[in-house]
Design a protein around this motif. Sequence first.
Motif, PDB file in Angstrom:
ATOM      1  N   UNK A 282       1.059  -1.036  -0.239  1.00  0.00           N
ATOM      2  CA  UNK A 282       0.194  -0.232  -0.178  1.00  0.00           C
ATOM      3  C   UNK A 282       0.819   1.094  -0.424  1.00  0.00           C
ATOM      4  N   UNK A 283       1.993   1.265   0.892  1.00  0.00           N
ATOM      5  CA  UNK A 283       2.330   2.177   0.668  1.00  0.00           C
ATOM      6  C   UNK A 283       3.481   2.693  -0.853  1.00  0.00           C
ATOM      7  N   UNK A 284       3.642   1.340  -1.594  1.00  0.00           N
ATOM      8  CA  UNK A 284       4.654   1.676  -2.683  1.00  0.00           C
ATOM      9  C   UNK A 284       3.495   2.408  -4.076  1.00  0.00           C
ATOM     10  N   UNK A 285       1.882   1.690  -3.541  1.00  0.00           N
ATOM     11  CA  UNK A 285       0.773   2.177  -4.410  1.00  0.00           C
ATOM     12  C   UNK A 285       0.449   3.697  -4.270  1.00  0.00           C
ATOM     13  N   UNK A 286       1.172   3.901  -2.764  1.00  0.00           N
ATOM     14  CA  UNK A 286       0.621   5.605  -2.421  1.00  0.00           C
ATOM     15  C   UNK A 286       1.637   6.754  -3.172  1.00  0.00           C
ATOM     16  N   UNK A 287       2.911   5.687  -3.261  1.00  0.00           N
ATOM     17  CA  UNK A 287       4.061   6.478  -4.113  1.00  0.00           C
ATOM     18  C   UNK A 287       3.820   6.816  -5.095  1.00  0.00           C
TER      19      UNK A 287
END
Length: 478
Positions: A282-287
């Motif tokens: 989810x962090x990489x998706x947000x980035x």
Amino acid sequence: MKHIKVIDLLNNTKTLQEVTAKGWVRTFRNNQFIALNDGSTINNIQCVVDFENTAEETLKRITTGAAVSVTGTLQESQGKGQSVEIQVTKIEILGDSDAEKYPIQPKKHSLEFLRENAHLRVRTNAFGAIMRVRSVLSFAVHQYFQEKGFVYVNTPIITGSDAEGAGEMFKVTALPLDGSAPRNEDGSVNYKEDFFGKQTNLTVSGQLEGETFAMALGQIYTFGPTFRAENSNTSRHLAEFWMIEPEVAFNDLAANMDLAEDFIKYVIKYTVEKCEDDLKFLESRLLEEEKSKPQAERSEMSLLQKLNFVLDNNFKRVSYTEAIDILKNSKPNKNKKFNYIIDEWGADLQSEHERFLVEKHFKCPVILFDYPAKIKAFYMRLNDDGQTVRAMDILFPGIGEIVGGSQREERLDVLIEKMKALGIEEEELWWYLDTRRFGSAVHSGFGLGFERLVLFVTGMTNIRDVIPFPRTPQNAEF
């Protein structure tokens, strides 16, 4: 052979054993490599098919979305990206999926499109991760309160009281809606003839009932669905959402703030520890999503940095009066950049003000307390100044208000006066007033909208994406 979950296969170090896995095909490449997922983890297991010795008819049925059972040898993977894979000796198609019609193709879909397919969106990486995080957060809520000796109480979903005084409630009735319902002499509907013998609604809060139990059991919490008939189409509002509401006898406002901060930190820490893979995804998706935004609108911190920031910092406690001074003198207020200009004490803060305080001014979670009595509910404890109440709101970056609570008004005479001023009939809440007649004591509690917490922890920006089937104006699909 009993099948093994994908998460357990990927964590297995004992190779060269025969295993069976069941799940749904994410992709099938080169007539050979199946990416199989069963929902137990965000990660797929690669299943290598011996296509030369597999019937053509079977290979054609291995399509995205199909449910399959594979049996084979668990081996160290030859390729990159996974430690183990299954060399398939037997494959069975459990449920076909027409590749032409299946909506969730292996490509990027808009969140709007996925909302229209809410029954299938959980098969994507993003929504699988969100729902696993939601599940773990939910468990952490119960674990926190159970460890602290709180009693879990189920308060009514159908109620005759309006805890918020909001008036925006869904009515519950068994009377006909074709105009033939029994009437009073003045033409109004005679609810004495209705199922419950009075007008009833879906609950907006279990607080009032929760208070009665706290005044016997000491400390209780509720965790259940609540309903607001607000015609609000924002990214922060739902008509049906879940609420966590602890109530504690003998706690004053300071103890209430301590409890709320400790609780939030506990459930976030628990989830960060248990959902590492999902949160990293989810962090990489947000980035990736932030790359399309102008630099000024991008978050200063990544998702995990933001979560750890909450864990590592004390929440800043600020009085409403101090907050108003800060907002009045702020650049966006002076330059008329706020949609709602703050020009006097007593203003009801909007999310733009809350987010300014958290994200720009203090740069940490903020607890505002001692609000004007006029903008808060009748049950909040009146301060000695006669102007403010012992209310508190917790404000979070990206969210605004995540918790609202107060020390409750324990003095019978003051509570009755406040109810009179708002036109709330004593006989409607006779049972609530009894808790002030018989053994009243200082007590406090708060409400936390669970979806707003899930929103913060997952980094999502629309509340409709953190509940399985969102209920919003003009939408009760699925």
